[in-house]
Every structure is written in C-alpha cells, then in structure tokens.
Design a protein around this motif. Structure first.
Motif, short mmCIF file in Angstrom:
data_model
loop_
_atom_site.label_atom_id
_atom_site.label_comp_id
_atom_site.label_asym_id
_atom_site.label_seq_id
_atom_site.Cartn_x
_atom_site.Cartn_y
_atom_site.Cartn_z
N GLY A 97 0.86 -1.22 0.13
CA GLY A 97 0.16 -0.21 -0.05
C GLY A 97 0.68 1.26 -0.03
O GLY A 97 0.45 2.15 -0.74
N PHE A 98 1.87 1.20 0.65
CA PHE A 98 2.76 2.32 0.60
C PHE A 98 3.66 2.58 -0.75
O PHE A 98 3.74 3.88 -1.04
CB PHE A 98 3.94 2.50 2.22
N ASN A 99 3.74 1.49 -1.30
CA ASN A 99 4.54 1.48 -2.56
C ASN A 99 3.60 2.26 -3.34
O ASN A 99 4.12 3.16 -4.24
CB ASN A 99 4.84 0.14 -2.90
N THR A 100 2.34 1.89 -3.59
CA THR A 100 1.48 2.37 -4.43
C THR A 100 1.21 4.02 -3.93
O THR A 100 1.33 4.90 -4.87
CB THR A 100 0.05 1.88 -4.30
N MET A 101 1.34 4.32 -2.72
CA MET A 101 1.11 5.65 -2.23
C MET A 101 2.06 6.44 -2.82
O MET A 101 2.04 7.56 -3.13
CB MET A 101 0.63 5.77 -0.92
N THR A 102 3.47 6.06 -2.32
CA THR A 102 4.59 6.99 -2.46
C THR A 102 4.97 6.88 -4.07
O THR A 102 5.52 7.91 -4.64
CB THR A 102 5.75 6.37 -1.80
N ALA A 103 4.73 5.90 -4.82
CA ALA A 103 5.00 5.89 -6.23
C ALA A 103 4.07 7.23 -7.06
O ALA A 103 4.68 8.00 -7.82
CB ALA A 103 4.58 4.63 -6.99
N THR A 158 17.23 3.27 -6.70
CA THR A 158 16.98 4.17 -5.72
C THR A 158 16.20 3.00 -4.62
O THR A 158 16.08 1.83 -4.93
CB THR A 158 15.67 4.93 -6.14
N ASN A 159 16.18 3.38 -3.38
CA ASN A 159 15.40 2.60 -2.43
C ASN A 159 14.14 3.03 -2.45
O ASN A 159 13.25 2.41 -1.38
CB ASN A 159 16.29 2.72 -0.95
N ASP A 160 13.52 3.84 -3.34
CA ASP A 160 12.22 3.94 -3.51
C ASP A 160 11.83 2.54 -4.40
O ASP A 160 12.80 1.84 -4.67
CB ASP A 160 11.73 5.44 -4.46
N SER A 161 10.48 2.42 -4.64
CA SER A 161 9.92 1.34 -5.39
C SER A 161 10.35 1.62 -7.15
O SER A 161 10.46 2.88 -7.51
CB SER A 161 8.50 1.09 -5.26
N THR A 162 10.32 0.61 -7.88
CA THR A 162 10.77 0.87 -9.23
C THR A 162 9.52 1.67 -9.75
O THR A 162 9.92 2.60 -10.56
CB THR A 162 10.91 -0.53 -9.75
N SER A 163 8.50 1.28 -9.48
CA SER A 163 7.45 2.08 -10.14
C SER A 163 7.31 3.52 -9.70
O SER A 163 7.18 4.46 -10.59
CB SER A 163 5.93 1.64 -9.55
N GLY A 164 7.80 3.97 -8.58
CA GLY A 164 8.02 5.21 -8.03
C GLY A 164 9.10 5.86 -8.90
O GLY A 164 9.04 7.10 -9.06
#
Length: 235
Positions: free
Chosen positions: A90-96, A127-133
């Motif tokens: 859920g956080f991955n979707t939100m932050t992306a 990055t240590n963000d998601s790939t989608s982000g």
C-alpha cells in the motif's frame, strides 16, 4: 574518469529535491500508520529520522535512505510478515503516485541529464524507492527517455547498500562496473558503489547527506548534479 561510460544516479536528493518532495508524503504515511493521531504521527516521523527543529530528514536515516519495507518494519514492529507485506504494498502505491506528482527537480538537474545523455553516457537510476516510483518520477520530470533503466529496491534481490543495482546495470549495458559512476547524496549510495566496484563514486550535497558523512566514501564531492557535466568534461 576517461573510462567512465555509464552513470547510475540515486533519485531523491540527487535528481529530486528530497525535502520539498517528501516531507508531505512522509507525513501522510505517518498519519496513516498512527490512525490519524497527530502526536503519534510526529513521533513516528522522528523515529524515521525527521528533525523537527531543523525541518529536514537526517542524513542516512531510515526515511532518507531506507526502503518502504524498512519503514514499515520500524513503524509496525508487532505486525506479522503477511501484514507488513500488505502495508508495504500500500505504501509503495501511495509513494509512487504521490512522489511522482509532487516531485520537485533540483536546479539544473534536467539540463545536466540532457548534457550527459547527449555526450553518450548510458544513464540509470538506483533508488530505495520502488521501481514504479522511480519510473513515474522520471516520466513526470520529462527525462525518462534518456535513461536505460530504473532500479528500485523491489527490482533487485538486495537493495542499497548492496551492489545488486550496479551489477544489473552493468549486465544491461554491457559495461564493466569500473566503467560506471555512481552519484548519490547518502552513504548507502556510496557504499553500494564501493561494494559493486564502480569506477567513480560521486557524492552530492543537494540531499540529506553532509560533507562529513560523505567524504570518507567519495572520490569527489560536488554541490549537485548540475556540476557533473563540467566535472566530467562534457559541459
């Protein structure tokens, strides 16, 4: 430097203004984790590395350098592994989505990327963000077409500071790690570069890291990515 043919960039604090882009998003994440409790959300932000006195995230803190999975582990210590995976998704979707929409490019970063791409460098993001982000942010900034790849923490077996993204970029481009420069604003970025055998380790002071935290691991410290074309002789 003459042997450098590819450049991997960290995203937040290197290409994107970390403080301007991420505080509001981090605050939303903390409020969600705290079920709307403002005081508890502030405590979670502090736990993740936000310095309220100086209005910035601390160098090498979990929020500045870690992954969403690490933030979830910190904020939800009693959750099961299954619950943590669901919260992280859920956080991955939100932050992306929010990260791309709110992304503020650092001054001169887009011109620097264009100059380096025009000079023939192969470019990537680690990055240590998601790939989608990462991919959505590059699209939002209008520079995605100049990058060969973006590697988020979920695109490799082991995220920064492990060297996996260096090796993946080398495999993709056919370059040796010694032909790749890594550019970042946190120790995780520089530690990854050293572990992966990068040929040039560039620290920038445009993010959460400081000269004191970065100097021991860097070959060179620049004010920002805007100075990189000049340093590499391509300006």
């Amino acid at each position: 430097m003459q042997g450098i043919k590819g450049i991997l960039f960290d995203k937040d604090g290197t290409l994107v203004d970390f403080q301007k882009t991420w505080f509001a998003i981090g605050d939303l994440m903390a409020l969600k984790a705290a079920d709307g409790d403002r005081e508890r959300a502030n405590a979670l932000l502090e736990l993740a590395g936000y310095d309220f006195a100086n209005h910035r995230f601390k160098a090498d803190s979990v929020f500045a350098a870690g992954t969403n999975a690490e933030i979830v582990a910190l904020w939800y210590p009693d959750a099961s592994e299954e619950e943590r995976q669901a919260i992280t998704a859920g956080f991955n979707t939100m932050t992306a989505q929010a990260g791309a929409a709110a992304s503020v490019p650092l001054p001169g970063s887009k011109d620097a990327i264009a100059a380096l791409h025009g000079s023939g460098f192969r470019l990537g993001v680690a990055t240590n963000d998601s790939t989608s982000g990462a991919e959505q942010t590059l699209l939002a900034l209008g520079i995605a077409q100049m990058f060969d790849a973006a590697y988020g923490y979920d695109a490799v077996a082991n995220p920064k500071p492990a060297p996996d993204a260096i090796h993946a970029f080398a495999d993709l481009t056919g370059l040796k790690p010694s032909e790749i420069a890594m550019v970042g604003d946190n120790r995780h970025d520089l530690e990854m570069a050293r572990a992966g055998g990068a040929g040039l380790v560039v620290a920038v002071l445009s993010g959460t890291g400081t000269r004191e935290t970065l100097a021991p691991m860097a070959d060179v410290i620049l004010n920002s990515v805007a100075d990189l074309p000049g340093f590499l002789g391509t300006a």
